[in-house]
Design a protein around this motif. Structure first.
Motif, PDB file in Angstrom:
ATOM      1  N   ALA A 169       0.782  -1.400   0.034  1.00 28.06           N
ATOM      2  CA  ALA A 169      -0.044   0.003  -0.197  1.00 28.06           C
ATOM      3  C   ALA A 169       0.779   1.216  -0.136  1.00 28.06           C
ATOM      4  CB  ALA A 169      -0.965   0.117   1.270  1.00 28.06           C
ATOM      5  N   SER A 170       2.096   1.243  -0.149  1.00 33.04           N
ATOM      6  CA  SER A 170       2.912   2.391  -0.237  1.00 33.04           C
ATOM      7  C   SER A 170       3.965   2.399  -1.542  1.00 33.04           C
ATOM      8  CB  SER A 170       3.602   2.613   1.146  1.00 33.04           C
ATOM      9  OG  SER A 170       4.487   1.665   1.389  1.00 33.04           O
ATOM     10  N   ASP A 171       3.874   1.095  -2.436  1.00 29.98           N
ATOM     11  CA  ASP A 171       5.040   1.129  -3.304  1.00 29.98           C
ATOM     12  C   ASP A 171       4.343   1.788  -4.671  1.00 29.98           C
ATOM     13  OD1 ASP A 171       3.572  -0.754  -4.730  1.00 29.98           O
ATOM     14  OD2 ASP A 171       3.722  -2.007  -2.982  1.00 29.98           O
ATOM     15  N   PRO A 172       5.648   1.926  -5.576  1.00 31.19           N
ATOM     16  CA  PRO A 172       4.981   2.641  -6.565  1.00 31.19           C
ATOM     17  C   PRO A 172       4.175   1.881  -7.692  1.00 31.19           C
ATOM     18  CG  PRO A 172       7.636   2.394  -6.435  1.00 31.19           C
ATOM     19  CD  PRO A 172       6.909   1.487  -5.516  1.00 31.19           C
ATOM     20  N   VAL A 173       3.735   0.680  -7.489  1.00 36.22           N
ATOM     21  CA  VAL A 173       2.791  -0.036  -8.265  1.00 36.22           C
ATOM     22  C   VAL A 173       1.244   0.431  -7.518  1.00 36.22           C
ATOM     23  CG1 VAL A 173       1.898  -2.175  -8.849  1.00 36.22           C
ATOM     24  CG2 VAL A 173       4.257  -1.783  -8.568  1.00 36.22           C
ATOM     25  N   PHE A 174       1.260   0.363  -6.331  1.00 35.83           N
ATOM     26  CA  PHE A 174       0.105   1.075  -5.834  1.00 35.83           C
ATOM     27  C   PHE A 174      -0.029   2.463  -5.957  1.00 35.83           C
ATOM     28  CE2 PHE A 174      -2.417   2.472  -1.883  1.00 35.83           C
ATOM     29  CZ  PHE A 174      -3.511   1.862  -1.853  1.00 35.83           C
ATOM     30  N   MET A 175       1.016   3.272  -6.170  1.00 35.61           N
ATOM     31  CA  MET A 175       0.954   4.805  -6.475  1.00 35.61           C
ATOM     32  C   MET A 175       0.300   5.032  -7.758  1.00 35.61           C
ATOM     33  SD  MET A 175       2.473   6.468  -3.925  1.00 35.61           S
ATOM     34  CE  MET A 175       3.846   7.547  -4.294  1.00 35.61           C
ATOM     35  N   HIS A 176       0.844   4.080  -8.639  1.00 33.03           N
ATOM     36  CA  HIS A 176       0.272   4.140 -10.154  1.00 33.03           C
ATOM     37  C   HIS A 176      -1.137   3.558 -10.458  1.00 33.03           C
ATOM     38  CE1 HIS A 176       0.136   3.187 -14.397  1.00 33.03           C
ATOM     39  NE2 HIS A 176       0.016   2.004 -14.081  1.00 33.03           N
ATOM     40  N   LYS A 177      -1.329   2.632  -9.447  1.00 33.05           N
ATOM     41  CA  LYS A 177      -2.697   1.859  -9.626  1.00 33.05           C
ATOM     42  C   LYS A 177      -3.132   1.413  -8.151  1.00 33.05           C
ATOM     43  CE  LYS A 177      -5.438  -1.495 -12.212  1.00 33.05           C
ATOM     44  NZ  LYS A 177      -5.278  -2.703 -12.966  1.00 33.05           N
ATOM     45  N   PRO A 178      -4.029   1.898  -7.483  1.00 31.67           N
ATOM     46  CA  PRO A 178      -4.295   1.813  -5.979  1.00 31.67           C
ATOM     47  C   PRO A 178      -5.390   0.556  -5.845  1.00 31.67           C
ATOM     48  CG  PRO A 178      -5.160   3.686  -6.454  1.00 31.67           C
ATOM     49  CD  PRO A 178      -4.509   3.325  -7.750  1.00 31.67           C
ATOM     50  N   SER A 179      -5.339  -0.391  -6.689  1.00 32.74           N
ATOM     51  CA  SER A 179      -6.440  -1.408  -6.708  1.00 32.74           C
ATOM     52  C   SER A 179      -6.022  -2.864  -6.216  1.00 32.74           C
ATOM     53  CB  SER A 179      -6.992  -1.442  -8.195  1.00 32.74           C
ATOM     54  OG  SER A 179      -5.748  -2.107  -8.886  1.00 32.74           O
ATOM     55  N   SER A 180      -5.150  -2.793  -5.372  1.00 30.84           N
ATOM     56  CA  SER A 180      -4.933  -4.002  -4.434  1.00 30.84           C
ATOM     57  C   SER A 180      -4.105  -3.924  -3.457  1.00 30.84           C
ATOM     58  CB  SER A 180      -4.291  -5.288  -5.543  1.00 30.84           C
ATOM     59  OG  SER A 180      -3.302  -4.824  -6.050  1.00 30.84           O
ATOM     60  N   PHE A 181      -4.363  -4.344  -2.104  1.00 32.27           N
ATOM     61  CA  PHE A 181      -3.392  -4.362  -1.274  1.00 32.27           C
ATOM     62  C   PHE A 181      -3.991  -5.310  -0.124  1.00 32.27           C
ATOM     63  CE2 PHE A 181      -5.135  -1.821   2.453  1.00 32.27           C
ATOM     64  CZ  PHE A 181      -6.717  -1.855   2.059  1.00 32.27           C
ATOM     65  N   ARG A 338       3.225   2.300 -23.077  1.00 36.24           N
ATOM     66  CA  ARG A 338       3.427   2.631 -21.621  1.00 36.24           C
ATOM     67  C   ARG A 338       4.571   1.493 -21.069  1.00 36.24           C
ATOM     68  NH1 ARG A 338      -1.661   4.187 -18.519  1.00 36.24           N
ATOM     69  NH2 ARG A 338      -2.574   5.851 -19.847  1.00 36.24           N
ATOM     70  N   VAL A 339       5.128   0.583 -22.201  1.00 32.96           N
ATOM     71  CA  VAL A 339       5.839  -0.574 -21.798  1.00 32.96           C
ATOM     72  C   VAL A 339       6.991  -0.266 -20.930  1.00 32.96           C
ATOM     73  CG1 VAL A 339       7.114  -2.481 -22.716  1.00 32.96           C
ATOM     74  CG2 VAL A 339       4.960  -2.135 -23.828  1.00 32.96           C
ATOM     75  N   LYS A 340       7.818   0.784 -21.400  1.00 32.13           N
ATOM     76  CA  LYS A 340       8.896   1.016 -20.534  1.00 32.13           C
ATOM     77  C   LYS A 340       8.570   1.334 -19.103  1.00 32.13           C
ATOM     78  CE  LYS A 340      13.064   3.980 -20.978  1.00 32.13           C
ATOM     79  NZ  LYS A 340      13.611   4.993 -21.744  1.00 32.13           N
ATOM     80  N   LEU A 345       7.883  -0.629 -13.045  1.00 33.57           N
ATOM     81  CA  LEU A 345       6.850  -0.969 -12.049  1.00 33.57           C
ATOM     82  C   LEU A 345       7.190  -2.474 -11.894  1.00 33.57           C
ATOM     83  CD1 LEU A 345       3.618   0.974 -12.844  1.00 33.57           C
ATOM     84  CD2 LEU A 345       5.514   1.478 -11.222  1.00 33.57           C
ATOM     85  N   LYS A 346       7.185  -3.240 -12.773  1.00 34.80           N
ATOM     86  CA  LYS A 346       7.440  -4.871 -12.727  1.00 34.80           C
ATOM     87  C   LYS A 346       8.702  -4.871 -11.886  1.00 34.80           C
ATOM     88  CE  LYS A 346       6.540  -8.193 -15.349  1.00 34.80           C
ATOM     89  NZ  LYS A 346       6.544  -9.200 -16.295  1.00 34.80           N
ATOM     90  N   LYS A 347       9.516  -4.164 -12.197  1.00 31.57           N
ATOM     91  CA  LYS A 347      11.036  -4.412 -11.236  1.00 31.57           C
ATOM     92  C   LYS A 347      10.761  -4.245  -9.888  1.00 31.57           C
ATOM     93  CE  LYS A 347      14.832  -2.260 -12.560  1.00 31.57           C
ATOM     94  NZ  LYS A 347      15.262  -1.305 -13.638  1.00 31.57           N
TER      95      LYS A 347
END
Ligand SMILES: [Zn+2]
Length: 359
Positions: A169-181, A338-340, A345-347
């Motif tokens: 709930a505080s990582d870049p993936v959540f910041m990009h798309k807050p839809s799971s935690f 947006r692949v790059k 984010l995957k990293k």
């Protein structure tokens, strides 16, 4: 011109806004994104929390907070509007932790609370990480309560666990798309996954056959309906939960579309819209047998799926990050330009998988 625009964006992101309505707060009030009753229920009010990292700090040092100081601007009136929900949620969680069941109407209410907390955490972390290259929030808590398909999967925590852990709930993936935690509260682990169109098709409700991506926006069109549920509802092999609660929310933005509205009028969907609600459908669960849609007053029993064995808590958290990895892969197919960024984010997310294994 470009510079001016940029300055405007930075200023607007920094302006104080109420986390509920998004307007400048009408009084110097603060909202605990994680409510005080929940902090007390899970430990000392003054304990130290580690919440993500300071993105502006060169060593990205961990951010520490005294639990009851994790609060953000809010209008007094907005705060009061949600205080009854907080009171009810305290009762729901105490009952669930005590091994009791809730009714479908109570689950509907509790899922609203998960929406509130999730968006609150997202806005809070956006405010803390001002240097993170994310656009300013385009929605606040009021706009995201009960507006997207949502589910919560509940798993048992370690025996006698006491504490509150927020994962993812505080990582870049959540910041990009807050839809799971994941929220672990004492003896229970709640995996919360709210996403637009996550469930509609497989739960038998109207869904768009086409998603079109143009000018940075997603357009939905050409609706269809199977009018027949198809379990499991999630396209990911989550471990069977003690209880999985699923709720599809009709598309508010499509209600004006005559084709979509006609599909919502068909028997299967019409019978499942909760009375007095426009877009919320009934709470649904499934065990080893069939799915079951619940009337609001009905008790929602735990499923028989948990007999399949329980995993250690880190494994559930690891599943969250694996699910996100798949979600990012799907996004790459849909947003080729947006692949790059998505790879980036995957990293980060891969890190989450590795850290989860050492929890
Ligand atoms: Zn407000």
């Amino acid at each position: 011109m470009r510079n001016e625009q940029r300055r405007y964006i930075i200023t607007s992101a920094r302006k104080k806004r109420c986390i509920f309505c998004g307007e400048p707060p009408n009084a110097k009030n603060k909202e605990h994104v994680i409510p005080k009753w929940l902090i007390s229920l899970t430990g000392n009010l003054k304990r130290q929390w580690h919440l993500g990292v300071e993105t502006s700090h060169p060593d990205r040092k961990p951010r520490r907070f005294t639990a009851d100081q994790f609060q953000f601007p809010a209008c007094t009136s907005c705060n009061e509007r949600y205080s009854a929900l907080e009171g009810r949620t305290k009762g729901y969680l105490e009952r669930l932790l005590g091994g009791y069941n809730l009714t479908a109407a109570e689950w509907d209410d509790l899922l609203d609370w998960f929406d509130k907390v999730r968006i609150g955490l997202w806005l809070g972390h956006m405010m803390l990480n001002k240097d993170w290259p994310a656009p300013p929030p385009n929605f606040y808590i009021d706009q995201r309560i009960g507006t997207k398909d949502r589910c919560v999967l509940i798993y048992p925590n370690r025996h006698n666990s006491k504490g509150l852990v927020m994962s993812g709930a505080s990582d870049p993936v959540f910041m990009h798309k807050p839809s799971s935690f994941v929220l672990s509260i004492n003896g229970l682990i709640f995996m919360n996954i709210p996403t637009e169109l996550l469930l509609s098709k497989r739960m038998g409700f109207p869904y768009p056959k086409q998603l079109r991506y143009e000018d940075d926006r997603v357009y939905v069109e050409d609706y269809a309906v199977d009018a027949k549920p198809n379990i499991p509802f999630l396209d990911f092999p989550f471990h069977p939960p003690q209880l999985g609660v699923y709720q599809s929310i009709l598309l508010e933005s499509a209600m004006a579309d005559a084709d979509y509205e006609a599909l919502t009028d068909l028997d299967f969907t019409a019978a499942k819209i909760i009375p007095s609600q426009r877009i919320k459908t009934q709470i649904c669960t499934f065990g080893l047998g069939e799915e079951k849609f619940h009337e609001p007053g009905e008790t929602v029993e735990k499923s028989d799926l948990a007999k399949n064995g329980i995993l250690s808590p880190p494994e559930y958290v690891s599943q969250l990050f694996r699910y996100r990895q798949k979600d990012l892969d799907d996004a790459m197919k849909f947003f080729p330009d947006r692949v790059k960024f998505l790879m980036h984010l995957k990293k980060y997310n891969q890190d989450g998988i590795e850290k989860a294994q050492h929890l």
